[in-house]
Design an enzyme around this catalytic site. Structure first.
Site, PDB file in Angstrom:
ATOM      1  N   ASP A 228       1.912 -16.970  15.667  1.00 41.82           N
ATOM      2  CA  ASP A 228       2.542 -16.385  14.482  1.00 41.82           C
ATOM      3  C   ASP A 228       3.788 -15.593  14.880  1.00 41.82           C
ATOM      4  O   ASP A 228       4.460 -15.946  15.855  1.00 41.82           O
ATOM      5  CB  ASP A 228       1.524 -15.531  13.712  1.00 41.82           C
ATOM      6  N   SER A 229       4.103 -14.536  14.152  1.00 40.36           N
ATOM      7  CA  SER A 229       5.342 -13.798  14.403  1.00 40.36           C
ATOM      8  C   SER A 229       5.368 -13.128  15.771  1.00 40.36           C
ATOM      9  O   SER A 229       6.443 -12.924  16.347  1.00 40.36           O
ATOM     10  CB  SER A 229       5.557 -12.737  13.318  1.00 40.36           C
TER      11      SER A 229
END
Length: 242
Positions: free
Chosen positions: A10-11
């Site tokens: 993810d981020s």
């Protein structure tokens, strides 16, 4: 062609190539020996990640990655009924989704080194302060993530790795071994400071070395400059390039 190491997540993975990021540090460590490829998707949970598998890791590829990190869970652990509700994935589904990702990667290459990384711990006060700095009076009044809940997801990640015989970085536990981890390792209660990125780099590097992917033991893609004869440079390239 250099072997490929894919960082899938993810981020926290997407930001890993920023200055001081754990991905950029890995790319430096494996310079001229392996290509470190970031496949990080901000805001994604494991449910959405499943839609990406055949695009990022196509079956039948002649050159699948030699290693892949799977770093999800921070968004799956968002609380139901709070501001990040749409990212929430029940913990049992989270575990099953990670299992499906692993199974797909094993179909791509049975010998691929797969490393699971748990979500980091959550600093709830830090998340609240960050929200207030962005949204002011409209900021959330209740936490959208808690450290306790995220810890449950981390435990399931560790247990799945043990079940499947995979290597795992328990980031949730490791970071909390340090005093004042909330400010030292987390920039907004969730994402990583340079020091936090350093922890991920150290732990992933350790796992890679414990397996069979130590950069010191991997050959350069082309001859080191010290091996090139200034009078007869072609000799150094004959075995490697011809």
């Amino acid at each position: 062609m250099r072997p490929e190491i894919v960082l899938f997540g993810d981020s926290i993975t997407a930001q890993s190539f920023r200055s001081g990021g754990w991905g950029s540090a890995l790319a430096d460590a494996y310079s001229r020996k392996a290509d470190v490829v970031v496949r990080g998707y901000g805001g994604y949970n494991t449910r959405w990640a499943l839609f990406l598998l055949h695009h990022i890791f196509p079956l039948g590829s002649s050159s699948p990655p030699v290693a892949t990190t799977i770093f999800f869970g921070a968004n799956d652990a968002a609380l139901k009924g709070r501001t990040s509700d749409r990212q929430h994935v029940p913990v049992e589904e989270y575990r099953d989704n990670v299992r499906k990702i692993v199974q797909h990667l094993k179909k791509c290459s049975p010998t691929m080194l797969i490393v699971l990384i748990t979500p980091p711990p959550i600093d709830e006060a830090g998340r609240q302060s960050y929200a207030e700095s962005i949204y002011g009076e409209k900021a959330m009044k209740e936490p959208e993530r808690t450290n306790q809940t995220t810890g449950i997801y981390a435990q399931h990640c560790v247990a799945l790795a043990e079940e499947l015989g995979l290597r795992c970085v328990n980031l949730w536990s490791k970071m909390q071994e340090t005093n004042d981890w909330q400010k030292k390792y987390l920039s907004d209660g969730l994402h990583l400071t340079p020091e936090g990125n350093g922890v991920v780099f150290d732990q992933v590097s350790r796992v890679f070395r414990e397996a069979w992917l130590s950069p010191e033991e991997m050959p350069f893609d082309f001859p080191h400059h010290s091996q090139i004869d200034g009078e007869n440079p072609s000799k150094a390239f004959e075995e490697r390039c011809l």
